[in-house]
Write an enzyme that holds these catalytic residues in place. Sequence first.
Site, PDB file in Angstrom:
ATOM      1  N   GLU A  90       0.806  -1.234   0.000  1.00 26.50           N
ATOM      2  CA  GLU A  90       0.000   0.000   0.000  1.00 26.50           C
ATOM      3  C   GLU A  90       0.836   1.281   0.000  1.00 26.50           C
ATOM      4  O   GLU A  90       0.623   2.163   0.846  1.00 26.50           O
ATOM      5  CB  GLU A  90      -0.987  -0.011   1.169  1.00 26.50           C
ATOM      6  CG  GLU A  90      -2.013  -1.110   1.046  1.00 26.50           C
ATOM      7  CD  GLU A  90      -3.205  -0.945   1.981  1.00 26.50           C
ATOM      8  OE1 GLU A  90      -3.216  -0.015   2.798  1.00 26.50           O
ATOM      9  OE2 GLU A  90      -4.144  -1.761   1.868  1.00 26.50           O
TER      10      GLU A  90
ATOM     11  N   GLU B 140      -5.304  -8.632   0.628  1.00 19.73           N
ATOM     12  CA  GLU B 140      -6.067  -8.218   1.806  1.00 19.73           C
ATOM     13  C   GLU B 140      -7.504  -7.987   1.389  1.00 19.73           C
ATOM     14  O   GLU B 140      -7.769  -7.439   0.304  1.00 19.73           O
ATOM     15  CB  GLU B 140      -5.535  -6.916   2.428  1.00 19.73           C
ATOM     16  CG  GLU B 140      -4.256  -7.075   3.214  1.00 19.73           C
ATOM     17  CD  GLU B 140      -3.805  -5.781   3.895  1.00 19.73           C
ATOM     18  OE1 GLU B 140      -4.673  -4.990   4.323  1.00 19.73           O
ATOM     19  OE2 GLU B 140      -2.587  -5.585   3.981  1.00 19.73           O
TER      20      GLU B 140
END
Length: 467
Positions: free
Chosen positions: A165, A369
């Site tokens: 991320e 995720e």
Amino acid sequence: MKPSNLSPFPKSFFWGASTSAYQVEGAWNEDGKGPSVIDMAPVVEGTTDFKVTSDHYHHYKEDVALFAELGLKAYRFSVAWTRIFPNGDGEINQKGVEFYNNLIDELIKHDIEPILTIYHFDLPYALQEKGGWSNRDTVNAFELYCKTLFELYGDRVKYWLTINEQNMMILHGDAIGTKSVSGENPMKDLYQQNHHMLLAQAKAMVLCHDMLPEAKIGPAPNISAIYPASSKPEDVLAANTFAAIRNWLYLDMAVHGHYNATVMAFLKEKDATPDIETNDMEIMAKAKPDFIAFNYYNSQTVAQSTGDVSDINPTGDQQITIGEVGAYRGTDNPYLVKNEFGWEIDPVGFRTTMRDIYERYRLPLIVTENGLGAFDKVKEDGSIDDSYRIKYLQQHIDQVQLAISDGVDVFGYCPWSAIDLVSTHQGCSKRYGFIHVDREEFDLKELKRSKKASFHWYHALINEHTA
Ligand code: BG6
């Protein structure tokens, strides 16, 4: 579009689960580990720190045995950079090396594929003190760290994720606790950091392919479908701009080695274009990922900017748009419900996201995720009925199957999280795991592990698809 025949999940599909080092391991200063930026950041009031978390460092054997019982085919975890290099570079810490050797061996012993994230938010504090990602030397430190990991674990680890991320560190570093900008033009500094991270990632991919020809490596951003608040052309344009800034900047560079044109125009407008050195773009173009890993929690909806600070939502985080004056502002989506933390839930947006990424880049995808944070309650008999989590995960897995039926090449699904851990900024009472860890925000209790209802459900689901 509802296909009359659903394609089955491939037999080799990685049914997995995820964690990250600083959120699960604890032992923050043990066996020679150096401090990371997370260890040194102020703790959000009312929430625990990251010193002990789920104490996976001392429980890893028990935890891996539970992952095996759960039926995991893959486990996505991260290495804490400061366990290997306490100061970011320089001396290697053998105890840290040993921990991941043991963890990887334990996974392989149980037939669980290790999927290793190189860097998940926890930059060494020693590097931060020298300017962190604003300092180009951090790119060299990252390259050395990657080379070391490839040498140490490349004989057993075949799947590598570069940076978790990066887009959220840039857009929501305040919430995550990773943001540190300085100078007269903080936005330029931020996008300079971004450029250095993109370069570091490119170098890691090139190095991985040189050193480990059999291994596969890819980026791991957080990608969301972006909806316009209405069909008003200005709202559609705002959604297009936000998609470029939030999603495509990161993947265009990772896959094609060029800066997204909309983002470059936006940065120019803000006087925040990064300085790019000769050869940087050559390195970016040379780096080719083998797959795209991505995290998905929900979609985002945006409208045309009003042109003033009312565009800004100061309580935004990874899944709640902050807004950008002159470009877009976040809005609620009236068609979606929210979880207990204000994050909208959008399984259909997951299918759209997978299609979008695949059509744009034509690389295999793995979901690293996806999950539901909630205040789980332990019943008197010790059981935990997290049926709301089962519902969320089932709805999202259904969309993975629909995406596969649409022709998207998805080779794995690793929900967040394998076991309870500490959230980035909302403490450990915001739980995500299949495995419950008995501790409270400020009372560590005995950290006993137990299986939630979702554990039994996921176990059955994996069996059903792999039998
Ligand atoms: C992602 C991160 O942003 O979302 C994880 O990669 C994080 O580290 C997860 O834990 C869930 O977010 P949060 O803020 O609830 O922990």
